[in-house]
Design a protein around this motif. Sequence first.
Motif, PDB file in Angstrom:
ATOM      1  N   ILE A  28      34.879  21.737  41.270  1.00 59.31           N
ATOM      2  CA  ILE A  28      34.088  21.531  42.487  1.00 59.31           C
ATOM      3  C   ILE A  28      34.242  22.684  43.464  1.00 59.31           C
ATOM      4  O   ILE A  28      33.259  23.315  43.874  1.00 59.31           O
ATOM      5  N   VAL A  29      35.490  22.989  43.833  1.00 62.38           N
ATOM      6  CA  VAL A  29      35.732  23.933  44.923  1.00 62.38           C
ATOM      7  C   VAL A  29      35.308  25.347  44.544  1.00 62.38           C
ATOM      8  O   VAL A  29      34.498  25.978  45.241  1.00 62.38           O
ATOM      9  N   LEU A  30      35.853  25.860  43.440  1.00 64.43           N
ATOM     10  CA  LEU A  30      35.560  27.246  43.080  1.00 64.43           C
ATOM     11  C   LEU A  30      34.083  27.487  42.769  1.00 64.43           C
ATOM     12  O   LEU A  30      33.513  28.485  43.233  1.00 64.43           O
ATOM     13  N   PRO A  31      33.396  26.622  42.001  1.00 65.16           N
ATOM     14  CA  PRO A  31      31.960  26.876  41.772  1.00 65.16           C
ATOM     15  C   PRO A  31      31.138  26.888  43.057  1.00 65.16           C
ATOM     16  O   PRO A  31      30.247  27.733  43.225  1.00 65.16           O
ATOM     17  N   LEU A  32      31.420  25.961  43.983  1.00 66.95           N
ATOM     18  CA  LEU A  32      30.637  25.911  45.215  1.00 66.95           C
ATOM     19  C   LEU A  32      30.979  27.051  46.164  1.00 66.95           C
ATOM     20  O   LEU A  32      30.128  27.509  46.929  1.00 66.95           O
ATOM     21  N   ALA A  33      32.229  27.508  46.139  1.00 67.01           N
ATOM     22  CA  ALA A  33      32.638  28.606  47.015  1.00 67.01           C
ATOM     23  C   ALA A  33      32.430  29.966  46.375  1.00 67.01           C
ATOM     24  O   ALA A  33      32.649  30.988  47.036  1.00 67.01           O
ATOM     25  N   MET A  34      32.000  30.000  45.107  1.00 69.59           N
ATOM     26  CA  MET A  34      31.896  31.262  44.386  1.00 69.59           C
ATOM     27  C   MET A  34      30.965  32.275  45.060  1.00 69.59           C
ATOM     28  O   MET A  34      31.291  33.477  45.105  1.00 69.59           O
ATOM     29  N   PRO A  35      29.783  31.896  45.582  1.00 72.00           N
ATOM     30  CA  PRO A  35      28.963  32.915  46.258  1.00 72.00           C
ATOM     31  C   PRO A  35      29.697  33.606  47.395  1.00 72.00           C
ATOM     32  O   PRO A  35      29.637  34.835  47.529  1.00 72.00           O
ATOM     33  N   SER A  36      30.397  32.847  48.214  1.00 76.39           N
ATOM     34  CA  SER A  36      31.145  33.436  49.317  1.00 76.39           C
ATOM     35  C   SER A  36      32.301  34.287  48.809  1.00 76.39           C
ATOM     36  O   SER A  36      32.581  35.364  49.346  1.00 76.39           O
ATOM     37  N   ILE A  37      32.963  33.828  47.756  1.00 76.72           N
ATOM     38  CA  ILE A  37      34.091  34.587  47.194  1.00 76.72           C
ATOM     39  C   ILE A  37      33.610  35.929  46.648  1.00 76.72           C
ATOM     40  O   ILE A  37      34.247  36.971  46.851  1.00 76.72           O
ATOM     41  N   LEU A  38      32.478  35.932  45.965  1.00 80.44           N
ATOM     42  CA  LEU A  38      31.955  37.180  45.405  1.00 80.44           C
ATOM     43  C   LEU A  38      31.519  38.148  46.500  1.00 80.44           C
ATOM     44  O   LEU A  38      31.656  39.368  46.348  1.00 80.44           O
ATOM     45  N   VAL A  39      30.996  37.611  47.592  1.00 81.55           N
ATOM     46  CA  VAL A  39      30.686  38.478  48.733  1.00 81.55           C
ATOM     47  C   VAL A  39      31.961  39.133  49.252  1.00 81.55           C
ATOM     48  O   VAL A  39      31.990  40.322  49.590  1.00 81.55           O
ATOM     49  N   GLY A  40      33.041  38.344  49.297  1.00 83.32           N
ATOM     50  CA  GLY A  40      34.320  38.906  49.724  1.00 83.32           C
ATOM     51  C   GLY A  40      34.797  40.006  48.804  1.00 83.32           C
ATOM     52  O   GLY A  40      35.289  41.050  49.261  1.00 83.32           O
ATOM     53  N   TRP A  41      34.666  39.807  47.498  1.00 82.21           N
ATOM     54  CA  TRP A  41      35.068  40.851  46.545  1.00 82.21           C
ATOM     55  C   TRP A  41      34.194  42.099  46.691  1.00 82.21           C
ATOM     56  O   TRP A  41      34.671  43.227  46.529  1.00 82.21           O
TER      57      TRP A  41
END
Length: 272
Positions: free
Chosen positions: A185-198
């Motif tokens: 749940i958490v990582l798939p939904l937060a993945m767009p924001s995480i990739l922007v951070g990377w």
Amino acid sequence: MTVKTLEYRFDSQAPASRAHGSSAALRLLVPVVLVVAWQLCASLGWLDDFVLPSPWHILLAYQELWHTGELQAALPVSLARAGLGLAIGGGLGLVLGVIAGLSAHAERLYDAPLQMVRTIPFIALVPLFVVWFGIGELAKVLLIVGAAIFPVYLNAYHGIRGIDKKLLELGNSFAMSRAEQVRLIVLPLAMPSILVGWRYAAGSALLGLVAAEQINSSAGLGYILNNANQFQRTDIIIAGILIYALLGVLVDIIMRQLERVLLTWRPRHDQP
């Protein structure tokens, strides 16, 4: 599937492909016009070669660096520094961001200190890092780590905090463990924001590399620039700066492609 359906799909995709091609051509047109104008001004004698060499002289500088082998030797060293610093800093920022996003206790523990440290320009830390870690590779890598950690941390933290809590409650209703909730749940939904951070962290890592390689470098692009500065070779200095810029563009392209691979469900703006 009928022939009319195929014709309709082809006709609907054609304008989008033409628009995408026009956009790509426009992106290339502006840099080409600037380079041509730059060369024209230099050829007319409006620019001093010592202050701003022409594109032709910069190409000759690249040829010189290639024939002497300096460029081939410097690129792997610089890329290794930037990649190692990005991997460590981004990984640490991801872990801290996920923990702070999931735990209010962790947020209260270290979010405020990290926010305070984040406001300090990492370039200002160069003298302090030299005192603490010397002038070897450790100081250079740690400086890049410091530049890369915060974009991933902030985006991971805010991406997780932006998740609808009802989805986590749904996970609890299905008796999912904490690890399963994070993974499913958490990582798939937060993945767009995480990739922007990377993506931002990759750019910050290159900025950190530029600063780090000014610390008594004996190899890498910074070593080439320091030598060029001592001998007042403006053409080589600009050539090295353009290499840093090209690396930034390539890294951004790689991160964009990674987003497309990992976020296949998200609609693309270049599609109808």
